[in-house]
Design an enzyme around this catalytic site. Structure first.
Site, PDB file in Angstrom:
ATOM      1  N   THR A 210       1.601   9.030   0.519  1.00 30.90           N
ATOM      2  CA  THR A 210       2.066   9.685  -0.783  1.00 30.90           C
ATOM      3  C   THR A 210       3.045  10.819  -0.354  1.00 30.90           C
ATOM      4  OG1 THR A 210      -0.021   9.155  -1.415  1.00 30.90           O
ATOM      5  CG2 THR A 210       1.555  10.455  -2.982  1.00 30.90           C
TER       6      THR A 210
ATOM      7  N   VAL B 230      -1.286   0.702  -9.872  1.00 32.92           N
ATOM      8  CA  VAL B 230      -1.111   1.765 -10.211  1.00 32.92           C
ATOM      9  C   VAL B 230      -1.961   2.830  -9.827  1.00 32.92           C
ATOM     10  CG1 VAL B 230      -0.287   3.740 -11.671  1.00 32.92           C
ATOM     11  CG2 VAL B 230       0.455   1.453 -12.158  1.00 32.92           C
TER      12      VAL B 230
ATOM     13  N   THR C  27      -3.016  13.165  -2.331  1.00 26.09           N
ATOM     14  CA  THR C  27      -2.869  11.834  -1.687  1.00 26.09           C
ATOM     15  C   THR C  27      -3.990  11.136  -1.067  1.00 26.09           C
ATOM     16  OG1 THR C  27      -1.495  11.146   0.289  1.00 26.09           O
ATOM     17  CG2 THR C  27      -2.488  13.403   0.363  1.00 26.09           C
TER      18      THR C  27
ATOM     19  N   GLY D 199      -5.903   6.262  -3.874  1.00 25.05           N
ATOM     20  CA  GLY D 199      -5.869   6.651  -5.498  1.00 25.05           C
ATOM     21  C   GLY D 199      -6.888   6.206  -6.278  1.00 25.05           C
TER      22      GLY D 199
END
Lengths: 302, 302
Positions: free
Chosen positions: B169, B198, B220, B223
């Site tokens: 990220t 997502v 980061t 997720g």
């Protein structure tokens, strides 16, 4: 001890809502409440109870979720839903799906059958196809009331007489006989929204959160404010770390967080002992609660 | 006092990362860091600084955001980004966009030019078209390294030598001369993810949060775990209400929340006085920090 609370959205619900409408909304809430509570009575899990309650409210065209969802500015139903298991904080959510009869079932599938938490749009619908969930035309969701509401919104006319709790949501929170908490929320989102808009409902920590030993929460209202306040997690943190009761935490969120920004809404929640809270800063919230001490209550306005 | 911290992702970064790669990553971090810090030096806002830093990292093919994004299981780049303004907790985020060169610019557009916080997929891209942001072919994002990574992932081979911090990220947090905090995060997500997946990056309260007077955070890592823990908001609440320092809150999150679930990752953050924190539970995190007391540091492994 076991308990269950459901909501069918909050907003500008007129105090003089006609008796026929009042009865219909109360019947819808009651039927979700009783079916899911029966499940808890028989020893079912809080996860199954919230799934059942939300599925029934999705199928009821009166509420803004599943059939009868509010329509986007292009007249399309785009549906969001989330579910969270308080035991291990596993969660599943979907946003922007257009062909899933019961988005809450797909959110649960994301939680239980993928390594992901959130799937959106066509990717989410691919999972449904793989899992054998039937896809359904978007026309199924669009009711005449929602078309009239959209027209009124786009012409700048008042909609509260057409559709009470116009920007509503449905949700359920349960505490089962094993002492496990779960929360679920589902919505068509804001009427006349931009296509692709996502509110707080499918955002874990905003519209939905559940943590055993603390509380579980399902929110409804102006979603943008609930996202900015990380509303559901704000409540969980207030109960876990600030020594607040769930009631105090709910009031503080609506008054000092959401309210401070000019937002409004409501929430349902259950604490670690099964105690139910229902709070809202609007004129009404479609809601119902039951517990194993014999409580059964259904409310619309204050 | 003003300060800035950026990250370029965390993960299994080999301790023996070849010198040429080490230099290239450090140069990428350094160029984002210096451009955005110069902006703060000239009195610019934290919001502009984090936008600038993230945009530069998106344009750098080494990092998993914008060009060089990790690819989905279908070989497509699907990009997510979020930004939050600590002054009033306004926020903007996008998920699942495929044709936006700099997703962070679109997230900021959502914040500044719509009444919404989050837009996904084609709806988000419609806003870009209306606003005159150029759309770009998805091929722009796909690098040879990311194609090789995807192939290796799909064959179950190790990827850490191909692409350090494979599931990275990029992010930035800034504290400006007016004392305002802001945070921004952008990503291509997890390599070989299901289309539509997502992660925490665009979830306000999970991957990104900013609140003046408390702290701002960009996360980061894996997720799904950051979503389940409402990671960024967990840290904000710990600093605001539990009397923890930002450093303590960051460590507690990674060890006792994310770590407890078997997750890993890192975060960058700045507190209400401009103090910078960089924490990670992995072997490394591409990172850099500068402040008006003369600090300038760039790091990769421990």
């Amino acid at each position: 001890m076991h308990s269950l609370v459901v909501h069918g959205g909050t907003g500008a619900i007129p105090a003089n809502l006609p008796e026929a409408q009042r009865t219909a909304y109360a019947a819808g809430i009651g039927s979700a409440l009783d079916a899911a509570f029966d499940l808890l009575e028989r020893g079912g899990s809080s996860l199954d109870a919230v799934t059942t309650a939300v599925r029934i409210l999705e199928d009821d065209a009166l509420f803004n979720a599943g059939r009868g969802a509010a329509l986007s500015s292009e007249g399309v139903a785009e549906l969001d839903a989330a579910i969270m298991d308080g035991r291990d904080r596993r969660a599943g959510s979907v946003a922007g799906v257009r062909h899933i009869k019961n988005p809450i079932d797909l959110a649960r599938l994301v939680m239980e059958q993928t390594r992901h938490v959130m799937l959106i749009g066509q990717g989410a619908e691919e999972l449904a196809i793989e899992a054998g969930l039937p896809l359904i035309s978007n026309h199924y969701f669009r009711t005449d009331e929602r078309r009239r509401q959209l027209e009124a919104e786009q012409q700048g006319r008042s909609v509260s007489e057409l559709v009470p709790a116009a920007h509503g949501t449905v949700g359920a929170v349960a505490f089962d006989q094993m002492g496990n908490l779960a929360a679920a929320t589902s919505t068509g989102g804001m009427a006349n929204k931009r296509p692709g808009r996502v509110g707080d409902t499918p955002i874990i920590g905003a519209g939905t959160y559940a943590k055993n030993g603390v509380c579980a929460v399902s929110c409804t209202g102006h979603g943008e404010y609930f996202i900015r306040c990380a509303a559901a997690h704000h409540i969980v943190a207030a109960v876990e770390y600030r020594g607040m009761t769930l009631q105090q935490a709910a009031q503080e969120l609506l008054e000092r967080e959401i309210g401070k920004f000019g937002g409004y809404g409501g929430l349902i929640a259950i604490d670690a002992h099964g105690q139910i809270v229902m709070e809202f800063s609007t004129s009404g919230m479609f809601r119902g609660a039951r517990d194993s001490n014999g409580l059964r209550t259904i409310g619309i306005t204050r």
